[in-house]
Design a protein around this motif. Structure first.
Motif, short mmCIF file in Angstrom:
data_model
loop_
_atom_site.label_atom_id
_atom_site.label_comp_id
_atom_site.label_asym_id
_atom_site.label_seq_id
_atom_site.Cartn_x
_atom_site.Cartn_y
_atom_site.Cartn_z
N GLY A 1 0.81 -1.21 0.00
CA GLY A 1 0.00 0.00 0.00
C GLY A 1 0.84 1.26 0.00
O GLY A 1 0.60 2.18 -0.79
N TYR A 2 1.85 1.31 0.86
CA TYR A 2 2.74 2.48 0.90
C TYR A 2 3.45 2.67 -0.44
O TYR A 2 3.53 3.78 -0.98
CB TYR A 2 3.78 2.33 2.01
CG TYR A 2 3.29 2.73 3.38
CD1 TYR A 2 2.95 4.05 3.67
CD2 TYR A 2 3.19 1.78 4.40
CE1 TYR A 2 2.51 4.42 4.93
CE2 TYR A 2 2.76 2.15 5.66
CZ TYR A 2 2.42 3.46 5.93
OH TYR A 2 1.98 3.82 7.18
N GLU A 3 3.98 1.56 -0.99
CA GLU A 3 4.73 1.62 -2.25
C GLU A 3 3.86 2.11 -3.39
O GLU A 3 4.25 3.00 -4.17
CB GLU A 3 5.27 0.21 -2.55
CG GLU A 3 5.90 0.05 -3.92
CD GLU A 3 6.07 -1.42 -4.29
OE1 GLU A 3 5.92 -1.74 -5.48
OE2 GLU A 3 6.34 -2.26 -3.39
N GLY B 1 0.65 9.73 -5.57
CA GLY B 1 0.54 10.94 -4.76
C GLY B 1 -0.62 10.92 -3.78
O GLY B 1 -1.19 11.96 -3.46
N VAL B 2 -0.96 9.72 -3.30
CA VAL B 2 -2.05 9.54 -2.34
C VAL B 2 -1.44 9.01 -1.05
O VAL B 2 -0.49 8.23 -1.08
CB VAL B 2 -3.09 8.54 -2.89
CG1 VAL B 2 -4.18 8.27 -1.88
CG2 VAL B 2 -3.69 9.05 -4.20
N LYS B 3 -1.99 9.40 0.09
CA LYS B 3 -1.49 8.90 1.37
C LYS B 3 -2.08 7.52 1.64
O LYS B 3 -3.30 7.33 1.55
CB LYS B 3 -1.90 9.83 2.52
CG LYS B 3 -1.27 11.20 2.47
CD LYS B 3 -1.80 12.03 3.62
CE LYS B 3 -1.36 13.47 3.49
NZ LYS B 3 -2.02 14.32 4.51
N TRP B 4 -1.24 6.56 1.98
CA TRP B 4 -1.70 5.24 2.38
C TRP B 4 -2.13 5.30 3.83
O TRP B 4 -1.41 5.81 4.69
CB TRP B 4 -0.59 4.20 2.21
CG TRP B 4 -0.95 2.85 2.75
CD1 TRP B 4 -0.45 2.24 3.86
CD2 TRP B 4 -1.91 1.93 2.20
NE1 TRP B 4 -1.03 1.01 4.04
CE2 TRP B 4 -1.94 0.80 3.03
CE3 TRP B 4 -2.77 1.98 1.10
CZ2 TRP B 4 -2.77 -0.29 2.79
CZ3 TRP B 4 -3.60 0.89 0.85
CH2 TRP B 4 -3.60 -0.22 1.69
N LEU B 5 -3.32 4.81 4.12
CA LEU B 5 -3.80 4.71 5.49
C LEU B 5 -3.53 3.29 5.97
O LEU B 5 -4.20 2.35 5.54
CB LEU B 5 -5.29 5.02 5.57
CG LEU B 5 -5.87 5.09 6.98
CD1 LEU B 5 -5.36 6.34 7.71
CD2 LEU B 5 -7.39 5.09 6.95
#
Length: 197
Positions: free
Chosen positions: A149-151, A157-161
């Motif tokens: 998810g982070y990768e 350009g979206v924040k992974w929650l």
């Protein structure tokens, strides 16, 4: 390597939120989404993406989608981002990995496919965050899911929650809500390979 407690990571983010940011939540199924939506709608304006090309055959996908919509009848204020069925995308993503064991490399590519779609949708809808229900299952590896998810979200350009929604009895609560809502609870993730276990 030390495991990250992604539930604690989520707690930190939620404690610092201002207002109700937008979140694109990828849902693997109605039953798993029940608890996750109950939890996250307290803090976010949620768009739900039901992108699951791994579910086969199409009739099974449709049955699970109907149960997803039933959950949304009980949890108001969630916007369903329609995406359609795309079984060929799954077949292409796991080509050559058909004989991999359950939980192995084939599952990683399946997660990658679905999370990539979710992150793109989050960017398209201008959501601040992206997340998935996948970690509510005791059979799914939260470490792998969150790392992917982070990768993937970084590309768009979206924040992974982050999250590990099985923690704090999340999985148990999803079973309770499934019973309360009268949901169909499947016994596998939906791909033909998981049915052969």
């Amino acid at each position: 390597m030390n495991k990250v407690n992604y539930q604690l990571e989520l707690d930190k983010i939620v404690s610092r939120l201002e207002g109700r940011p937008t979140l694109l939540l990828h849902s693997c199924c109605g039953p798993c989404s029940s608890y996750v939506l109950e939890y996250l709608t307290q803090y976010f304006e949620v768009y739900l993406s039901y992108y699951n090309p791994n579910i086969q055959p199409r009739s099974e996908y449709d049955k699970r989608l109907e149960n997803q919509k039933l959950v949304l009848e009980h949890i108001p204020g969630v916007t369903l981002a329609e995406c359609g069925y795309d079984g060929e995308a799954y077949n292409a993503a796991v080509a050559g990995l058909e004989s991999e064991p359950e939980g192995g490399a084939r599952c990683t590519e399946c997660f990658r496919l679905r999370l990539d779609f979710a992150a793109r949708e989050a960017a398209r809808l201008e959501c601040e965050y992206c997340c998935t229900t996948l970690s509510v299952s005791p059979h799914k590896d939260a470490q792998r899911i969150n790392a992917l998810g982070y990768e993937i979200c970084a590309k768009y350009g979206v924040k992974w929650l982050p999250g590990d929604f099985k923690k704090r009895n999340g999985y148990k609560r999803s079973i309770e809500l499934s019973n309360e809502y009268g949901l169909y609870r499947q016994d596998n993730c939906g791909c033909l390979y998981s049915k052969a276990r």
